[in-house]
Write an enzyme that holds these catalytic residues in place. Structure first.
Site, PDB file in Angstrom:
ATOM      1  N   GLN A 199      -4.488   0.642   1.814  1.00  0.00           N
ATOM      2  CA  GLN A 199      -5.017   0.032   3.029  1.00  0.00           C
ATOM      3  C   GLN A 199      -3.897  -0.456   3.942  1.00  0.00           C
ATOM      4  OE1 GLN A 199      -7.905  -0.228   4.448  1.00  0.00           O
ATOM      5  NE2 GLN A 199      -7.193  -1.566   6.097  1.00  0.00           N
ATOM      6  N   GLU A 200      -2.880  -1.033   3.350  1.00  0.00           N
ATOM      7  CA  GLU A 200      -1.813  -1.626   4.147  1.00  0.00           C
ATOM      8  C   GLU A 200      -0.923  -0.587   4.823  1.00  0.00           C
ATOM      9  OE1 GLU A 200      -1.350  -4.565   5.043  1.00  0.00           O
ATOM     10  OE2 GLU A 200      -1.990  -6.025   3.546  1.00  0.00           O
ATOM     11  N   SER A 201      -0.564   0.469   4.111  1.00  0.00           N
ATOM     12  CA  SER A 201       0.501   1.343   4.628  1.00  0.00           C
ATOM     13  C   SER A 201       0.309   2.822   4.366  1.00  0.00           C
ATOM     14  CB  SER A 201       1.834   0.931   4.009  1.00  0.00           C
ATOM     15  OG  SER A 201       1.814   1.178   2.602  1.00  0.00           O
TER      16      SER A 201
END
Length: 809
Positions: free
Chosen positions: A684-686
């Site tokens: 989700q983050e990166s």
């Protein structure tokens, strides 16, 4: 520049059914020596073998030491990589296989270059070039040594290496070598030579549109510095021939117009300014072009001037121009848009009274205009921004009650309900949302209002009223909020011990938005499963021969593929595609961003070719380009409309990878954290992109902001920490998992609250937790930051997919 990937193409298949065994032979390493003096350039004495960049292999690396060093390099642990490579190099020559020794020297140079040890890198590459001139990587070593010389400011040596590189590897990435040579000549103060090389870089370019345009801008600047404006104009024209983005086209056009003006070619310059103004009035370049025309004494239509100035946030000029237009144009001929913009300009300039009067002009004079309802909304917004919420409510209500057929009436009623809730008048808010849901069934505003009303009623323990809201939402809503309506109906039925009705509601919710939060959550409730419950057992295998065989049988059946043999290997067409060849060469010389441009273009060109996407996804995963592997796998599955969970494990794992598992698993075991949660968070983050940077300056795989990074470094007593370390996967994963652990500890294992704290801050999360009494569904609704609420939802969705792929039932 992207984080370093494995240049020797690590064999990731060691992940198979079990994790790599521990207790392998220990390699004794010594400290990195002090950087030697700037090395003397050693030219290549033998012609290198002109073979293609090595392709990835599914077999394990031939030496554990090389494997460990390459893995450290991949993980951004350059110090460890340098030490391991150095330990091999220092062993007696006859005791080390020549191939291993060459790999170690080459890897040593690459690791040193990435660490910024340019002397060490140049020395290593010099040794490699001198002793392994027939190695296929020798020419690439020249390029890399050239980059090291640039870092050392030894410009002549750099120029010589890039010149030799082009000699030995012509026609591949000449443009990038010429550009570097241009930079070196510029640093030497040789502007003419620099310009010549920049021109060669352009003329020999095979770059994508965006990087080529950026290069042409540099060439144009060099021409201008040399006093050759005509040549600069030619570069701008060539940029405009390819550029598509309006803002960029306007910017380049403005630069060309300014050059013409500086040359004294006023008529041509003004013609260009006018074209920019006509075609791109909403851009900053359009505003500047207009200012240039006005300065030249050329009249600009007042309405156009007002629109352009307002878009550029020059409210005072917008007010002057729009007043001029409305004053000097007959009322019947005035475009009511002028009054709308004038009112907004007055409001943004701080004159609310004038804004209200101007909006009223539309209401009084243009009752049939499409802007009529918008003028009412603008009046309400103006009153609200002036701090008079009750007056804003009255204005919105007046529109909704007196003119309920205009398109903006539903929005007005929604705003009434929302503003009542901000004042704490919950009864009026609920009554308004209920009217909205009944009167404007199926509209976006009604759907959102019903959800808000249902949640507010539930929080007030008005369950019968909440049930009315959610029933309307379930019946008339669409998509994720319709699923939410059924989910909350299920919750209400469950509270009333109406088990059959609850199951029916959860079942409906689970079917409406497959893969969406509310459908997944409903399915979990249907099965009596709590949120973020890990599977009883995890099977990490994904690229074993059995898994790949299963995937390839599925590929043949699903897409009617007749090809025999292994499907995952690049086809000759893909392997020899110029974009792949250039991408591989750029990748090999650490020009990662440029390589990605080529690889992405290749994915896009094959988005309708399932076999090519399968091969590209496999290829990119194996060389450590996880974001590109995800992209290819997503196009493959989405194009075939196949849910990820229904795809074979190997293909599903390309889209939902367990990349950097060698970093993640030890840390999650250390803190007893569910690794699937961490993989979901990283995705989700990166998207597993090590150099990802957000608008808030969050950095790396787990998107850690600089202040948090400093805090974690202190907590972990991390030696010699600096902010750029967050782009190193081995640092970022260690820091990110520790911070997640800290949030889980602080919130007693509540994953919702820990994730909200990770994204929105622990203080905010604690407040949301108190408001929700620990109920996960109420907690999600209590989150007041849209970004954080969506963040928690998305990780819940990704976790469900990871659990479906890797969990053993």
């Amino acid at each position: 520049m992207r984080p370093l990937k494995v240049l020797l193409f690590l064999a990731l298949t060691s992940l198979a059914c079990t994790l790599p065994a521990v207790g392998r032979p220990v390699i004794v390493v010594t400290a990195t020596p002090s950087p030697p003096p700037s090395p003397t350039r050693i030219p290549m004495t033998a012609t290198p073998v002109p073979s293609a960049t090595p392709q990835p292999s599914p077999t394990a690396a031939p030496s554990q030491a090389i494997y460990d060093a390459d893995k450290a390099l991949h993980n951004g642990d350059y110090d460890t990589a340098v030490k391991i490579y150095e330990s091999i190099i220092k062993q007696p020559i006859l005791s080390v296989d020549p191939k291993l020794r060459s790999d170690a020297i080459y890897g040593y140079g690459v690791a040193a270059l990435r660490e910024g040890l340019f002397n060490v890198a140049a020395q290593a590459m010099s040794e490699f070039i001198a002793n392994y001139a027939s190695d296929p990587r020798a020419a690439q070593a020249l390029f890399l040594r050239g980059d090291a010389y640039l870092g050392l400011s030894t410009w002549d040596n750099a120029i010589a290496d890039f010149t030799d590189y082009i000699k030995y590897r012509p026609g591949l990435i000449d443009s990038y070598a010429y550009e570097r040579m241009g930079d070196a000549y510029l640093a030497l103060g040789q502007a003419v030579a620099a310009q010549e090389n920049y021109i060669k870089a352009v003329n020999n370019s095979t770059r994508a549109v965006a990087p080529l345009a950026a290069l042409r801008e540099r060439v144009a600047a060099s021409y201008l510095n040399a006093g050759n404006a005509e040549a600069a104009l030619d570069q701008y024209e060539k940029i405009l021939a390819d550029a598509k983005l309006p803002d960029y086209r306007a910017s380049i056009g403005l630069q060309a117009a300014n050059v013409l003006a500086d040359m004294g070619r006023t008529i041509e310059a003004n013609k260009r300014y006018q074209q920019i103004l006509d075609n791109y009035p909403q851009t900053l370049a359009g505003y500047r072009a207009m200012q240039a025309l006005l300065k030249a004494g050329i009249k600009v239509d007042s309405l156009v001037r007002g629109q352009v100035s307002y878009a550029a946030e020059d409210y005072n000029d917008a007010i002057i121009a729009l007043n001029d237009y409305t004053t000097n144009t007959p009322l019947a001929q005035i475009n009511p848009l002028a009054f709308l913009l004038l009112g907004r300009a007055y409001r943004d300039a701080g004159n609310s009274a004038a804004a209200l009067t101007t909006f009223q002009t539309i209401i009084d004079q243009y009752p049939t205009s499409s802007l009529y309802g918008q003028a009412w909304l603008e009046q309400g917004r103006t009153k609200f921004l002036a701090g008079d919420t009750q007056a804003a409510i009255a204005k919105y209500k007046e529109l909704a009650e007196k003119h309920d057929t205009v398109p903006e009436a539903a929005e007005a009623l929604w705003r009434v309900g929302y503003l009542y809730s901000t004042l704490g008048d919950n009864e009026s808010s609920l009554a308004t949302f209920e009217i909205l849901g009944s009167k404007y069934k199926g509209s976006e505003w009604a759907t959102d209002g019903l959800f808000r009303g249902g949640m507010a009623a539930f929080n007030q323990n008005a369950n019968a009223r909440a049930q009315r809201f959610f029933s309307l939402l379930a019946t008339n809503g669409t998509g994720e909020l319709q699923a939410a309506g059924y989910l909350w109906l299920g919750r209400l039925y469950q509270l009333n011990n109406e088990t059959d009705l609850a199951r029916a509601a959860y079942t409906e919710a689970s079917k409406i938005d497959p893969g969406g939060y509310y459908s997944i959550r409903a399915n979990d409730l249907l099965n009596g499963q709590g949120p973020f419950v890990p599977p009883t057992k995890i099977d990490w295998s994904f690229d074993t021969p059995e898994r790949i065989g299963e995937a390839e049988t599925w590929m043949r059946k699903t897409f009617n593929i007749d090809q025999t043999g292994e499907l995952w290997k690049l086809s000759p067409d893909l392997a020899n595609d110029p974009r792949m060849v250039r991408g591989n060469e750029l990748f090999a010389v650490a020009a990662y961003d440029d390589a990605i441009q080529e690889y992405t273009a290749l994915i896009d060109a094959n988005e309708l070719n399932p076999l090519a996407l399968y091969q590209l996804g496999s290829y990119f995963y194996r060389i450590g380009l996880y974001r590109e592997a995800i992209n290819a796998a997503a196009k493959l599955l989405d194009g075939a409309k196949i849910p990820t969970e229904q795809a074979p494990r190997y293909i599903a794992s390309l889209r939902f990878p367990i990349a950097y598992y060698d970093l993640v698993l030890p840390e999650t075991q250390k803190y007893n954290i569910d690794p699937l949660l961490v993989f979901s968070l990283i995705r989700q983050e990166s998207l597993f992109e090590g150099l990802a940077t957000s608008y808030a300056q969050a950095q790396g795989l787990m998107q850690i902001i600089p202040d948090t990074g400093e805090y974690i470094a202190i907590k972990l007593q991390w030696k010699d920490y600096q902010n750029s370390d967050l782009y190193r996967p081995h640092v970022n994963v260690t820091f990110g998992i520790y911070y997640l652990y800290e949030q889980l500890q602080g919130f007693e294992g509540n994953v919702y609250a820990a994730l909200a704290a990770y994204n929105g801050g622990p203080g905010n999360s604690a407040q949301w937790l108190r408001m929700s009494n620990g109920d996960p569904d109420l907690f999600l609704n209590a989150i007041s930051f849209d970004e954080t609420r969506l963040y928690v939802r998305r990780i819940y969705e990704q976790y469900a997919t990871y659990r479906a792929i890797y969990g053993v039932k």
